[in-house]
Design a protein around this motif. Sequence first.
Motif, PDB file in Angstrom:
ATOM      1  N   ARG A   1       0.861  -1.199   0.000  1.00 34.68           N
ATOM      2  CA  ARG A   1       0.000   0.000   0.000  1.00 34.68           C
ATOM      3  C   ARG A   1       0.894   1.246   0.000  1.00 34.68           C
ATOM      4  NH1 ARG A   1       2.294   2.151   3.151  1.00 34.68           N
ATOM      5  NH2 ARG A   1       2.100   2.474   5.399  1.00 34.68           N
ATOM      6  N   ARG A   2       0.453   2.245  -0.777  1.00 37.64           N
ATOM      7  CA  ARG A   2       1.306   3.411  -0.975  1.00 37.64           C
ATOM      8  C   ARG A   2       1.140   4.439   0.139  1.00 37.64           C
ATOM      9  NH1 ARG A   2      -0.889   4.393  -7.053  1.00 37.64           N
ATOM     10  NH2 ARG A   2      -2.812   4.371  -5.823  1.00 37.64           N
TER      11      ARG A   2
ATOM     12  N   SER B   1      -9.968  16.784  -8.583  1.00 30.48           N
ATOM     13  CA  SER B   1      -8.633  16.933  -9.164  1.00 30.48           C
ATOM     14  C   SER B   1      -7.584  17.318  -8.130  1.00 30.48           C
ATOM     15  CB  SER B   1      -8.683  17.985 -10.261  1.00 30.48           C
ATOM     16  OG  SER B   1      -9.031  19.226  -9.673  1.00 30.48           O
ATOM     17  N   ALA B   2      -7.867  17.065  -6.855  1.00 29.67           N
ATOM     18  CA  ALA B   2      -6.847  17.361  -5.836  1.00 29.67           C
ATOM     19  C   ALA B   2      -5.575  16.596  -6.182  1.00 29.67           C
ATOM     20  CB  ALA B   2      -7.356  16.976  -4.450  1.00 29.67           C
ATOM     21  N   ASN B   3      -4.472  17.214  -5.867  1.00 32.95           N
ATOM     22  CA  ASN B   3      -3.145  16.731  -6.236  1.00 32.95           C
ATOM     23  C   ASN B   3      -2.692  15.610  -5.291  1.00 32.95           C
ATOM     24  OD1 ASN B   3      -0.583  16.694  -7.311  1.00 32.95           O
ATOM     25  ND2 ASN B   3       0.124  18.491  -6.139  1.00 32.95           N
TER      26      ASN B   3
ATOM     27  N   ILE C   1       0.238  10.699  -8.610  1.00 31.70           N
ATOM     28  CA  ILE C   1      -0.546   9.534  -9.033  1.00 31.70           C
ATOM     29  C   ILE C   1      -1.981   9.993  -9.248  1.00 31.70           C
ATOM     30  CG2 ILE C   1       0.905   7.852  -7.842  1.00 31.70           C
ATOM     31  CD1 ILE C   1      -1.241   7.720  -5.645  1.00 31.70           C
ATOM     32  N   ASN C   2      -2.720   9.243 -10.042  1.00 30.52           N
ATOM     33  CA  ASN C   2      -4.090   9.672 -10.326  1.00 30.52           C
ATOM     34  C   ASN C   2      -5.110   8.585  -9.997  1.00 30.52           C
ATOM     35  OD1 ASN C   2      -3.679   7.854 -12.303  1.00 30.52           O
ATOM     36  ND2 ASN C   2      -3.512   9.356 -13.967  1.00 30.52           N
TER      37      ASN C   2
ATOM     38  N   GLU D   1       2.515  10.158  -4.447  1.00 32.65           N
ATOM     39  CA  GLU D   1       3.000   8.980  -3.722  1.00 32.65           C
ATOM     40  C   GLU D   1       4.344   9.327  -3.095  1.00 32.65           C
ATOM     41  OE1 GLU D   1       3.417   5.372  -5.995  1.00 32.65           O
ATOM     42  OE2 GLU D   1       4.438   4.352  -4.342  1.00 32.65           O
ATOM     43  N   LEU D   2       4.487   9.035  -1.815  1.00 33.31           N
ATOM     44  CA  LEU D   2       5.718   9.390  -1.099  1.00 33.31           C
ATOM     45  C   LEU D   2       6.802   8.375  -1.439  1.00 33.31           C
ATOM     46  CD1 LEU D   2       4.038  10.119   2.355  1.00 33.31           C
ATOM     47  CD2 LEU D   2       4.739  11.799   0.633  1.00 33.31           C
ATOM     48  N   THR D   3       7.746   8.803  -2.247  1.00 32.93           N
ATOM     49  CA  THR D   3       8.805   7.874  -2.669  1.00 32.93           C
ATOM     50  C   THR D   3      10.199   8.367  -2.298  1.00 32.93           C
ATOM     51  OG1 THR D   3       8.838   8.966  -4.830  1.00 32.93           O
ATOM     52  CG2 THR D   3       7.489   6.976  -4.640  1.00 32.93           C
TER      53      THR D   3
END
Lengths: 269, 269, 269
Positions: C80-81, C109-111, C155-156, C114-116
């Motif tokens: 899970r991201r 459309s909130a931005n 990510i969308n 993904e925490l990478t």
Amino acid sequence: MKQNNIITLTTDFGLSDPFVGIMKGVMFGINPSIKFIDISHLIEPQNIMQAYYTLKYSYKYFPSGTIHMAVVDPGVGSERRPILIESKDYFFIGPDNGIFSFIFENEPSANVIELTEKKFFLPSLSQTFHGRDIFASVAGWLSSDVKPYEFGIPINNPVILKTPEPDMGKEKISGEVIHIDRFGNLITNISETQFHSFVSERNGKAKIKIKNLTIPSLCKSYSEANRLKPSSIFNSWGLLEIFIKNGDASKKLKTKKGNRVIIAMSAKQ
Amino acid sequence: MKQNNIITLTTDFGLSDPFVGIMKGVMFGINPSIKFIDISHLIEPQNIMQAYYTLKYSYKYFPSGTIHMAVVDPGVGSERRPILIESKDYFFIGPDNGIFSFIFENEPSANVIELTEKKFFLPSLSQTFHGRDIFASVAGWLSSDVKPYEFGIPINNPVILKTPEPDMGKEKISGEVIHIDRFGNLITNISETQFHSFVSERNGKAKIKIKNLTIPSLCKSYSEANRLKPSSIFNSWGLLEIFIKNGDASKKLKTKKGNRVIIAMSAKQ
Amino acid sequence: MKQNNIITLTTDFGLSDPFVGIMKGVMFGINPSIKFIDISHLIEPQNIMQAYYTLKYSYKYFPSGTIHMAVVDPGVGSERRPILIESKDYFFIGPDNGIFSFIFENEPSANVIELTEKKFFLPSLSQTFHGRDIFASVAGWLSSDVKPYEFGIPINNPVILKTPEPDMGKEKISGEVIHIDRFGNLITNISETQFHSFVSERNGKAKIKIKNLTIPSLCKSYSEANRLKPSSIFNSWGLLEIFIKNGDASKKLKTKKGNRVIIAMSAKQ
């Protein structure tokens, strides 16, 4: 007195629901420099008297200018008035249901304002959450230097809560358990001053009784007590407290709030 | 090290009574720029060891200079000493009952001061609440740049708490459950390092047993576990933990603190 | 929008264990000017939907730029991201499990990022506590003016939580109890708007039913209700709520989350 930016909170909102966080959000929206201190959010639902005692024995430990907000408010949405009280050293904000009436014991002429200026409320009032819509908003503005008189109109008939006082008789003091703390200690409404004045004017040895049980000793510390028997002590609020060392007196003695506690003299032997 | 203005609090005072709020009020009265972080106020009454573990696995996550105050104090009002400890990176304030003794495992020569300078206490001491009258007051002054040596006299014999260490035998590691967390996870005193050093020197496959139940798997995440069976994992404190995925292992396995946990090797097949 | 230094926390970590304090310590280590507001740490273990509702009805009461962190994370350590969401007025940090998906109802459309970028995590990641190792650390850096895009990749396809919506039928609204608050009040998923639009288009008088019990009245305040009978009101979240004045409706009506609540019209008489 000038307000500082400390706001304490005492409510029956519990810690599971977001009610307390929401109130703090509203206040931060008005004044982000506020410092919050939670006194308790686990007041029993609708128990105004528990909130009264909680604040009565706490409020003086805060710096002058602190704003004490208390919301135990079964009358929310009815005709009960929202108020702000300015005492010599503190501000109090909450419903006019007696929750703050200990103030008037020391300062009968403390300044009481009914909150009527809607410009200091949230734009739309709910029927159920004036902690958010009125009290948090007013506390935020008060901490931002709005003056007490700007919030509404002075009143001189705040609700006074009737709290149980010990009966100081010729033969005995008849008090009661007013609070049971986290440790199961039984806190009575008999003060150290009342106890000593009763004892000093009489011969014999003071006996402390609860539920027909005589408490054998009055200790100077919890740890000096006998571990197997209930003991008593004058606690940090200056009140007589019955406890069991490292145990839960409330459970072991099957005691609850309102149980009578009697002080009487036994003849010296 | 210079103190910062962060003070953490770990107590058994609970969240219903105003005790914690009162301590914060006292500290704000001395230094209104303090930032409080509550670690836990739900330590079981008088459970010094639970407070010890709570702080042991928490204190390093705070910035250098943080003051960690802990008050689980069954000896309040007796001869037990109030102390301040200065370690390499942190300050600790509380009763001398072993609550902080994990410090000496890493830093045997940490500086310990018995708090004797009454000018840093509240003017009158109660018999029951030194959290307010001594520890909060001293923490407030320490955060205000009073130096540790000003609070009292150095001592070199602080109380050391005896905590259960796993028995590293030839045939097995014999440890125990030392904490059960909110999720019902069983946290043992067997560290990842101890486990791997035991296993790496032996043949076979490690078996983890609790209450005669063999835990089938050692997982890399909670979510990879089988939902119906207890599993194990190395947790965020570096300790072996037994859990049930999305369930409460403590309830389902009827386990409590002190239950034995055994690691042994089974022959490879 | 610029972040402010307010961070709210919503978790299922409870209040006994040091998990929440540890996260705050990590954040203070990165940015000591953060102001924390606890929304709730008593979300039921792994109950993502309860956290969703808790935040959905809270987040707007905070100042623009507030960072809302929520960690109810049964998937910790799996694939899970971890995500950061930037909406028009707020930031959200937590696991990508639908906990924040109310945002997309208003702002599709909130931005979402993904925490990478591991440089914003703690140096070593545990398998069980990403609240500490990822989310607290990222929240600390975000509050320190690191820009959202620096934390990872857009990510969308964030996970959307399916929440129970009331069924708006011809003959009735069929909703359900979605939350029971500290007072035992039963909060339904039927909004004031839905109720009034249903009623205004039909003849007769609205009847509110739960468990085959008809709730006699729709009140304007808790205090106007009959003390002996369950009543209903539109609450501070704009939702229909069933309550018993100064009592616990959940206990007295033996109700639980998921129980159906029906609105139907009875012929005028």
